[in-house]
Design a protein around this motif. Sequence first.
Motif, PDB file in Angstrom:
ATOM      1  N   LEU A  31       0.854  -1.196   0.000  1.00 35.88           N
ATOM      2  CA  LEU A  31       0.000   0.000   0.000  1.00 35.88           C
ATOM      3  C   LEU A  31       0.884   1.238   0.000  1.00 35.88           C
ATOM      4  CD1 LEU A  31      -2.860   1.308   0.493  1.00 35.88           C
ATOM      5  CD2 LEU A  31      -2.494   0.923   2.927  1.00 35.88           C
ATOM      6  N   ILE A  32       0.507   2.230  -0.798  1.00 32.91           N
ATOM      7  CA  ILE A  32       1.176   3.533  -0.714  1.00 32.91           C
ATOM      8  C   ILE A  32       0.109   4.602  -0.476  1.00 32.91           C
ATOM      9  CG2 ILE A  32       2.593   5.266  -1.884  1.00 32.91           C
ATOM     10  CD1 ILE A  32       3.985   3.110  -3.417  1.00 32.91           C
ATOM     11  N   VAL A  33       0.323   5.411   0.549  1.00 24.99           N
ATOM     12  CA  VAL A  33      -0.527   6.572   0.806  1.00 24.99           C
ATOM     13  C   VAL A  33       0.175   7.744   0.123  1.00 24.99           C
ATOM     14  CG1 VAL A  33      -1.641   7.980   2.567  1.00 24.99           C
ATOM     15  CG2 VAL A  33      -1.196   5.551   3.029  1.00 24.99           C
ATOM     16  N   LYS A  34      -0.434   8.217  -0.978  1.00 22.49           N
ATOM     17  CA  LYS A  34       0.299   9.096  -1.892  1.00 22.49           C
ATOM     18  C   LYS A  34      -0.053  10.574  -1.742  1.00 22.49           C
ATOM     19  CE  LYS A  34       2.205   8.249  -5.904  1.00 22.49           C
ATOM     20  NZ  LYS A  34       3.502   7.659  -5.531  1.00 22.49           N
ATOM     21  N   GLY A  35       0.976  11.390  -1.672  1.00 23.66           N
ATOM     22  CA  GLY A  35       0.836  12.824  -1.903  1.00 23.66           C
ATOM     23  C   GLY A  35       0.192  13.631  -0.803  1.00 23.66           C
ATOM     24  N   ARG A  49       4.576  13.988   1.521  1.00 27.79           N
ATOM     25  CA  ARG A  49       5.356  12.752   1.458  1.00 27.79           C
ATOM     26  C   ARG A  49       4.465  11.598   0.984  1.00 27.79           C
ATOM     27  NH1 ARG A  49       9.139  15.531   2.006  1.00 27.79           N
ATOM     28  NH2 ARG A  49      10.741  15.596   3.612  1.00 27.79           N
ATOM     29  N   ASP A  50       5.095  10.603   0.408  1.00 28.82           N
ATOM     30  CA  ASP A  50       4.426   9.317   0.183  1.00 28.82           C
ATOM     31  C   ASP A  50       4.805   8.385   1.331  1.00 28.82           C
ATOM     32  OD1 ASP A  50       3.520  10.337  -2.195  1.00 28.82           O
ATOM     33  OD2 ASP A  50       4.941   9.226  -3.459  1.00 28.82           O
ATOM     34  N   VAL A  51       3.842   7.570   1.743  1.00 26.96           N
ATOM     35  CA  VAL A  51       4.102   6.599   2.815  1.00 26.96           C
ATOM     36  C   VAL A  51       3.887   5.203   2.239  1.00 26.96           C
ATOM     37  CG1 VAL A  51       3.403   5.783   5.097  1.00 26.96           C
ATOM     38  CG2 VAL A  51       3.331   8.252   4.578  1.00 26.96           C
ATOM     39  N   ALA A  52       4.945   4.414   2.213  1.00 29.99           N
ATOM     40  CA  ALA A  52       4.845   3.049   1.672  1.00 29.99           C
ATOM     41  C   ALA A  52       4.791   2.035   2.803  1.00 29.99           C
ATOM     42  CB  ALA A  52       6.046   2.758   0.775  1.00 29.99           C
ATOM     43  N   ALA A  54       4.620  -2.196   3.777  1.00 32.49           N
ATOM     44  CA  ALA A  54       4.813  -3.595   3.363  1.00 32.49           C
ATOM     45  C   ALA A  54       4.772  -4.484   4.594  1.00 32.49           C
ATOM     46  CB  ALA A  54       6.154  -3.759   2.631  1.00 32.49           C
ATOM     47  N   ALA A  55       4.136  -5.618   4.451  1.00 33.63           N
ATOM     48  CA  ALA A  55       4.052  -6.610   5.544  1.00 33.63           C
ATOM     49  C   ALA A  55       3.568  -5.994   6.846  1.00 33.63           C
ATOM     50  CB  ALA A  55       5.407  -7.297   5.731  1.00 33.63           C
ATOM     51  N   GLY A  56       2.626  -5.078   6.733  1.00 30.35           N
ATOM     52  CA  GLY A  56       1.997  -4.514   7.929  1.00 30.35           C
ATOM     53  C   GLY A  56       2.795  -3.420   8.607  1.00 30.35           C
ATOM     54  N   ARG A  57       3.934  -3.065   8.029  1.00 28.81           N
ATOM     55  CA  ARG A  57       4.769  -2.034   8.665  1.00 28.81           C
ATOM     56  C   ARG A  57       5.098  -0.904   7.708  1.00 28.81           C
ATOM     57  NH1 ARG A  57       7.012  -3.315  13.834  1.00 28.81           N
ATOM     58  NH2 ARG A  57       6.082  -5.276  14.479  1.00 28.81           N
ATOM     59  N   ILE A  58       5.446   0.233   8.291  1.00 25.10           N
ATOM     60  CA  ILE A  58       5.889   1.373   7.495  1.00 25.10           C
ATOM     61  C   ILE A  58       7.225   1.003   6.854  1.00 25.10           C
ATOM     62  CG2 ILE A  58       6.585   3.803   7.518  1.00 25.10           C
ATOM     63  CD1 ILE A  58       3.660   3.510   8.318  1.00 25.10           C
ATOM     64  N   ALA A  59       7.285   1.083   5.514  1.00 25.96           N
ATOM     65  CA  ALA A  59       8.499   0.682   4.805  1.00 25.96           C
ATOM     66  C   ALA A  59       9.302   1.891   4.340  1.00 25.96           C
ATOM     67  CB  ALA A  59       8.139  -0.195   3.615  1.00 25.96           C
ATOM     68  N   ALA A  60       8.629   3.002   4.046  1.00 27.10           N
ATOM     69  CA  ALA A  60       9.349   4.190   3.584  1.00 27.10           C
ATOM     70  C   ALA A  60       8.446   5.408   3.689  1.00 27.10           C
ATOM     71  CB  ALA A  60       9.795   4.008   2.130  1.00 27.10           C
ATOM     72  N   VAL A  61       9.044   6.539   4.026  1.00 29.91           N
ATOM     73  CA  VAL A  61       8.345   7.825   4.003  1.00 29.91           C
ATOM     74  C   VAL A  61       9.262   8.761   3.218  1.00 29.91           C
ATOM     75  CG1 VAL A  61       7.372   9.700   5.388  1.00 29.91           C
ATOM     76  CG2 VAL A  61       7.292   7.353   6.273  1.00 29.91           C
ATOM     77  N   GLU A  62       8.882   9.039   1.982  1.00 27.54           N
ATOM     78  CA  GLU A  62       9.773   9.765   1.075  1.00 27.54           C
ATOM     79  C   GLU A  62       8.973  10.771   0.255  1.00 27.54           C
ATOM     80  OE1 GLU A  62      13.013   9.316   1.015  1.00 27.54           O
ATOM     81  OE2 GLU A  62      13.101   7.491   2.259  1.00 27.54           O
TER      82      GLU A  62
END
Length: 395
Positions: A31-35, A49-52, A54-62
């Motif tokens: 899932l990505i929460v975009k823009g 920021r986009d929030v990515a 994966a596997a139930g955890r925050i994978a990236a905030v970029e």
Amino acid sequence: MLTRRNFLGAAAAGAAMLTRIPNAFAATYDLIVKGGRVIDPSLGIDAVRDVAIAAGRIAAVEPSITADATETIDARGKIVAPGLVDIHSHAARTKEGPPLCLLDGVTGWVDAGSFGADAIDQGAAIAKGGPNLGRLLVNIARTGVAPGGELMDINRADVSLARGAIARHRDVVVGVKARLSNNVAGTNDLEALRRAQEAAAPFNLPVMIHIGQSVSPMRAILALLKRGDIVTHMYAPAPNGILDDNGRVFPEVLAARRRGIVFDFGNGVADHFNWDVVERAMKQGFWPDTFSTDWNTTSRTTGVIDFPNVMSKFLMFGMPLDQVIARSTVNAARVFEAFDERGTLNVGAPADVAVLELKEGSFEFLDNYKGTRTGKQRLFPVATVVNGKKAPPRA
Ligand SMILES: [Zn+2]
């Protein structure tokens, strides 16, 4: 207060996820929460920021994540915050509670004393069965919240029964609740609080007290609190609130905060706050450490409505948005160890996200005495993610 000691390991796990190689069978992210405008006071972020996830955890905030995802949430024009943590709720009263408050952005909640020792098993089952992270405070009165006042008969404050309830549900019970207002405890307020402390002590758990028009004065009550304990309904009007006869915050109240007592808003419905006390205290800089709703499944039709509505009341008093979000996320998560990894979008943390919309206009807010004030902004829940999964939209 509590440290985020679990984060090092969790962050390492998150970093490992980022190196996962995309293949033909799976998207890079779930899932990505975009823009959206990400506001996370735990990280000091207020930026698009986009929030990515994966596997139930925050994978990236970029700033921009171009990798593919199974699902996306378009958050442009919206606020993206950590999932809200409501430390004074009654979500465990019925099994409908947890999924209903989830739609308001509440990914973590503490049922504050609905159940005493007699029915704690029922509350624990609901907490464990809900989609969000639910925990309980056991009411020092064995009956839990009861009509006529559960502490009018002090024999209901049974220390060994309360200890037994905690011991049986160490995984779910995170503290002890004592309601000390005149109409709940009468003249038993101090003795009930002593017993609550006695029940909590062997487990090293906090006690949450509910104040308001108590028989005993605030200073006598505060003297029985330890670091990490919580005072909810902090803006309860006189008699025996946090303000003296001249409307000044008692020095004992300021001293209690300095020694680590948490002061919580606790909106509720009756007798818990009026605008006058809120305004006087806010002007003296005595702001809540945490917001909470005192929520139950009927709150839609009361002055609570939903958690973002409660947050909006403080925007009306001039509290900056990031401060409002801090009190609903990271500050609340720090009160109970069970929420150590929550209230943050830190990489590696469980992916709990509240997407909110900040609308401008004219919004009427209610206190507990039919008092209304009109604000210019109101936060609305838009979408919620809990443990990496999108909640169904609110009806
Ligand atoms: Zn309550």
